[in-house]
Design a protein around this motif. Structure first.
Motif, PDB file in Angstrom:
ATOM      1  N   PHE A  44       0.834  -1.201   0.000  1.00  0.00           N
ATOM      2  CA  PHE A  44       0.000   0.000   0.000  1.00  0.00           C
ATOM      3  C   PHE A  44       0.873   1.257   0.000  1.00  0.00           C
ATOM      4  O   PHE A  44       0.652   2.185  -0.790  1.00  0.00           O
ATOM      5  CB  PHE A  44      -0.925  -0.019   1.224  1.00  0.00           C
ATOM      6  N   ALA A  45       1.894   1.283   0.869  1.00  0.00           N
ATOM      7  CA  ALA A  45       2.783   2.445   0.944  1.00  0.00           C
ATOM      8  C   ALA A  45       3.544   2.634  -0.362  1.00  0.00           C
ATOM      9  O   ALA A  45       3.715   3.766  -0.838  1.00  0.00           O
ATOM     10  CB  ALA A  45       3.758   2.283   2.112  1.00  0.00           C
ATOM     11  N   THR A  46       3.977   1.543  -0.973  1.00  0.00           N
ATOM     12  CA  THR A  46       4.700   1.628  -2.249  1.00  0.00           C
ATOM     13  C   THR A  46       3.802   2.191  -3.341  1.00  0.00           C
ATOM     14  O   THR A  46       4.237   3.018  -4.143  1.00  0.00           O
ATOM     15  CB  THR A  46       5.245   0.242  -2.645  1.00  0.00           C
ATOM     16  N   GLN A  47       2.548   1.769  -3.366  1.00  0.00           N
ATOM     17  CA  GLN A  47       1.602   2.306  -4.353  1.00  0.00           C
ATOM     18  C   GLN A  47       1.413   3.809  -4.159  1.00  0.00           C
ATOM     19  O   GLN A  47       1.394   4.566  -5.132  1.00  0.00           O
ATOM     20  CB  GLN A  47       0.248   1.598  -4.249  1.00  0.00           C
ATOM     21  N   LEU A  48       1.260   4.237  -2.905  1.00  0.00           N
ATOM     22  CA  LEU A  48       1.121   5.673  -2.636  1.00  0.00           C
ATOM     23  C   LEU A  48       2.366   6.426  -3.088  1.00  0.00           C
ATOM     24  O   LEU A  48       2.268   7.490  -3.708  1.00  0.00           O
ATOM     25  CB  LEU A  48       0.879   5.923  -1.139  1.00  0.00           C
ATOM     26  N   HIS A  49       3.531   5.889  -2.778  1.00  0.00           N
ATOM     27  CA  HIS A  49       4.795   6.529  -3.156  1.00  0.00           C
ATOM     28  C   HIS A  49       4.904   6.669  -4.669  1.00  0.00           C
ATOM     29  O   HIS A  49       5.317   7.711  -5.178  1.00  0.00           O
ATOM     30  CB  HIS A  49       5.976   5.731  -2.597  1.00  0.00           C
ATOM     31  N   ASN A  50       4.537   5.628  -5.384  1.00  0.00           N
ATOM     32  CA  ASN A  50       4.632   5.655  -6.848  1.00  0.00           C
ATOM     33  C   ASN A  50       3.715   6.685  -7.483  1.00  0.00           C
ATOM     34  O   ASN A  50       3.953   7.104  -8.615  1.00  0.00           O
ATOM     35  CB  ASN A  50       4.349   4.267  -7.428  1.00  0.00           C
ATOM     36  N   ARG A  51       2.687   7.129  -6.769  1.00  0.00           N
ATOM     37  CA  ARG A  51       1.755   8.140  -7.292  1.00  0.00           C
ATOM     38  C   ARG A  51       2.209   9.574  -7.018  1.00  0.00           C
ATOM     39  O   ARG A  51       1.569  10.521  -7.476  1.00  0.00           O
ATOM     40  CB  ARG A  51       0.372   7.950  -6.671  1.00  0.00           C
ATOM     41  N   LEU A  52       3.293   9.735  -6.276  1.00  0.00           N
ATOM     42  CA  LEU A  52       3.774  11.084  -5.963  1.00  0.00           C
ATOM     43  C   LEU A  52       4.310  11.759  -7.221  1.00  0.00           C
ATOM     44  O   LEU A  52       4.697  11.103  -8.186  1.00  0.00           O
ATOM     45  CB  LEU A  52       4.858  11.017  -4.889  1.00  0.00           C
ATOM     46  N   ALA A  53       4.371  13.079  -7.192  1.00  0.00           N
ATOM     47  CA  ALA A  53       4.809  13.855  -8.361  1.00  0.00           C
ATOM     48  C   ALA A  53       6.248  13.541  -8.754  1.00  0.00           C
ATOM     49  O   ALA A  53       6.575  13.485  -9.938  1.00  0.00           O
ATOM     50  CB  ALA A  53       4.658  15.351  -8.084  1.00  0.00           C
ATOM     51  N   ALA A  54       7.130  13.340  -7.784  1.00  0.00           N
ATOM     52  CA  ALA A  54       8.546  13.070  -8.061  1.00  0.00           C
ATOM     53  C   ALA A  54       9.017  11.917  -7.171  1.00  0.00           C
ATOM     54  O   ALA A  54       9.777  12.123  -6.226  1.00  0.00           O
ATOM     55  CB  ALA A  54       9.378  14.319  -7.810  1.00  0.00           C
ATOM     56  N   PRO A  55       8.579  10.693  -7.462  1.00  0.00           N
ATOM     57  CA  PRO A  55       8.894   9.581  -6.564  1.00  0.00           C
ATOM     58  C   PRO A  55      10.391   9.340  -6.369  1.00  0.00           C
ATOM     59  O   PRO A  55      10.809   8.913  -5.290  1.00  0.00           O
ATOM     60  CB  PRO A  55       8.207   8.374  -7.195  1.00  0.00           C
ATOM     61  N   ALA A  56      11.212   9.610  -7.346  1.00  0.00           N
ATOM     62  CA  ALA A  56      12.654   9.343  -7.213  1.00  0.00           C
ATOM     63  C   ALA A  56      13.284  10.163  -6.094  1.00  0.00           C
ATOM     64  O   ALA A  56      14.207   9.702  -5.422  1.00  0.00           O
ATOM     65  CB  ALA A  56      13.372   9.621  -8.530  1.00  0.00           C
ATOM     66  N   ARG A  57      12.798  11.372  -5.875  1.00  0.00           N
ATOM     67  CA  ARG A  57      13.387  12.212  -4.828  1.00  0.00           C
ATOM     68  C   ARG A  57      12.428  12.419  -3.649  1.00  0.00           C
ATOM     69  O   ARG A  57      12.502  13.407  -2.928  1.00  0.00           O
ATOM     70  CB  ARG A  57      13.862  13.535  -5.396  1.00  0.00           C
ATOM     71  N   SER A  58      11.533  11.440  -3.485  1.00  0.00           N
ATOM     72  CA  SER A  58      10.513  11.540  -2.435  1.00  0.00           C
ATOM     73  C   SER A  58      10.661  10.473  -1.364  1.00  0.00           C
ATOM     74  O   SER A  58      11.192   9.393  -1.607  1.00  0.00           O
ATOM     75  CB  SER A  58       9.117  11.402  -3.053  1.00  0.00           C
ATOM     76  N   VAL A  59      10.146  10.822  -0.205  1.00  0.00           N
ATOM     77  CA  VAL A  59      10.019   9.909   0.928  1.00  0.00           C
ATOM     78  C   VAL A  59       8.543   9.880   1.294  1.00  0.00           C
ATOM     79  O   VAL A  59       7.913  10.928   1.393  1.00  0.00           O
ATOM     80  CB  VAL A  59      10.821  10.410   2.147  1.00  0.00           C
TER      81      VAL A  59
END
Length: 121
Positions: A44-59
């Motif tokens: 679930f957390a990985t799916q949310l992370h992948n939807r962020l605007a800039a996942p490569a530089r996001s936490v």
């Protein structure tokens, strides 16, 4: 941040301020989800992370108080700056605060620690 009934208005404001300060210090984008995970908390957390605007530089910090789970997902650029062992220490620190009943304080401390780990490099 999905926070529902978990935080007071003052706590939500303090968390937002902590996120802003940590983003300025680390140059990472930091997102927090607090609520019920659907299925596996990690997936679930990985799916949310992948939807962020800039996942490569996001936490993404996903906290499910009901299931007592904490997931921290880091993007590729973040992983080059913050080691998995450092993230594990952040989780331990947060769990300690949560065990004492300090959900907002533990979350704020975890966010700050992530930025500090980045700044130490």
């Amino acid at each position: 941040m999905a926070s529902g009934e978990y935080f007071s208005t003052a706590e939500r404001l303090a968390i937002h301020k902590t996120i802003h300060q940590a983003e300025l210090a680390s140059r990472f984008e930091i997102s927090v989800f607090v609520g019920r995970s659907e299925g596996s908390s990690r997936a679930f957390a990985t799916q949310l992370h992948n939807r962020l605007a800039a996942p490569a530089r996001s936490v993404l910090i996903a906290l499910d108080p009901e299931a007592h789970t904490i997931e921290i997902v880091t993007g590729g650029q973040v992983r080059r700056e913050v080691a998995d062992a450092e993230v594990d220490l952040v989780v331990l620190e947060m769990k300690s605060a949560f065990a004492e009943g300090d959900l907002a304080g533990g979350l704020r401390r975890g966010i700050t620690m992530l930025a500090e780990h980045r700044a130490q490099r």
